[in-house]
Design a protein around this motif. Sequence first.
Motif, PDB file in Angstrom:
ATOM      1  N   LYS A   6       0.874  -1.175   0.000  1.00 27.34           N
ATOM      2  CA  LYS A   6       0.000   0.000   0.000  1.00 27.34           C
ATOM      3  C   LYS A   6       0.911   1.225   0.000  1.00 27.34           C
ATOM      4  O   LYS A   6       1.805   1.343   0.834  1.00 27.34           O
ATOM      5  CB  LYS A   6      -0.892   0.006   1.238  1.00 27.34           C
ATOM      6  CG  LYS A   6      -1.854   1.174   1.278  1.00 27.34           C
ATOM      7  CD  LYS A   6      -2.749   1.090   2.486  1.00 27.34           C
ATOM      8  CE  LYS A   6      -3.707   2.270   2.513  1.00 27.34           C
ATOM      9  NZ  LYS A   6      -4.563   2.214   3.693  1.00 27.34           N
ATOM     10  N   GLU A   8       0.940   5.384   0.120  1.00 30.27           N
ATOM     11  CA  GLU A   8       0.041   6.468   0.504  1.00 30.27           C
ATOM     12  C   GLU A   8       0.821   7.735   0.854  1.00 30.27           C
ATOM     13  O   GLU A   8       1.778   7.679   1.628  1.00 30.27           O
ATOM     14  CB  GLU A   8      -0.793   6.018   1.700  1.00 30.27           C
ATOM     15  CG  GLU A   8      -1.822   6.988   2.159  1.00 30.27           C
ATOM     16  CD  GLU A   8      -2.667   6.407   3.280  1.00 30.27           C
ATOM     17  OE1 GLU A   8      -3.883   6.631   3.246  1.00 30.27           O
ATOM     18  OE2 GLU A   8      -2.113   5.753   4.182  1.00 30.27           O
ATOM     19  N   ASP A  10       0.486  11.216   2.802  1.00 35.42           N
ATOM     20  CA  ASP A  10      -0.316  11.830   3.854  1.00 35.42           C
ATOM     21  C   ASP A  10       0.073  13.303   3.948  1.00 35.42           C
ATOM     22  O   ASP A  10       1.037  13.658   4.629  1.00 35.42           O
ATOM     23  CB  ASP A  10      -0.059  11.117   5.181  1.00 35.42           C
ATOM     24  CG  ASP A  10      -0.865  11.674   6.338  1.00 35.42           C
ATOM     25  OD1 ASP A  10      -1.467  12.765   6.202  1.00 35.42           O
ATOM     26  OD2 ASP A  10      -0.889  11.022   7.398  1.00 35.42           O
ATOM     27  N   GLU A  39       1.182   7.398  -6.886  1.00 36.35           N
ATOM     28  CA  GLU A  39       1.010   8.176  -5.650  1.00 36.35           C
ATOM     29  C   GLU A  39       2.101   9.239  -5.546  1.00 36.35           C
ATOM     30  O   GLU A  39       1.853  10.358  -5.095  1.00 36.35           O
ATOM     31  CB  GLU A  39       1.035   7.238  -4.443  1.00 36.35           C
ATOM     32  CG  GLU A  39       0.555   7.847  -3.157  1.00 36.35           C
ATOM     33  CD  GLU A  39      -0.930   8.181  -3.135  1.00 36.35           C
ATOM     34  OE1 GLU A  39      -1.321   8.987  -2.268  1.00 36.35           O
ATOM     35  OE2 GLU A  39      -1.717   7.663  -3.956  1.00 36.35           O
ATOM     36  N   LYS A  42       1.579  12.679  -7.070  1.00 35.74           N
ATOM     37  CA  LYS A  42       0.744  13.644  -6.333  1.00 35.74           C
ATOM     38  C   LYS A  42       1.582  14.634  -5.519  1.00 35.74           C
ATOM     39  O   LYS A  42       1.108  15.706  -5.185  1.00 35.74           O
ATOM     40  CB  LYS A  42      -0.216  12.916  -5.391  1.00 35.74           C
ATOM     41  CG  LYS A  42      -1.226  12.045  -6.108  1.00 35.74           C
ATOM     42  CD  LYS A  42      -2.075  11.293  -5.106  1.00 35.74           C
ATOM     43  CE  LYS A  42      -3.041  10.356  -5.804  1.00 35.74           C
ATOM     44  NZ  LYS A  42      -3.825   9.568  -4.829  1.00 35.74           N
TER      45      LYS A  42
END
Length: 120
Positions: A6, A8, A10, A39, A42
Amino acid sequence: MTEKFKIEADPSRKLFVAAVGGSFQISDAGGLAMAFLQEGGKIQSQTSEYTFVADTRELESVDPALLEMLEQAFKMYKTIGFKKLYVVESKSADTSRQIREIAEKMNFGGEFVQSMDEIK
């Protein structure tokens, strides 16, 4: 963690976390790389503000054929320009040893910690 990985970002904590688990195989590497790039896009212009965390707590084993790829991944983490680098160590002593050896070989320069609570 039921999935193998995963990724991610934050934004509130300025963390970019790549969590991996289970028995990681060659067949998982492509998906992980795609998720990392997706990801990572971003935060592309802000990586110097983010701390990178490789969370390997749930990683049970690494396919030996992946060790060279892991070396390249550590090299990439260094060159991306994250503010800080961390590895949360695996519960498996053998897996932690493998990851530490690769990190040392690549002059990773990040910190090894036992839990996410230790990330500063």
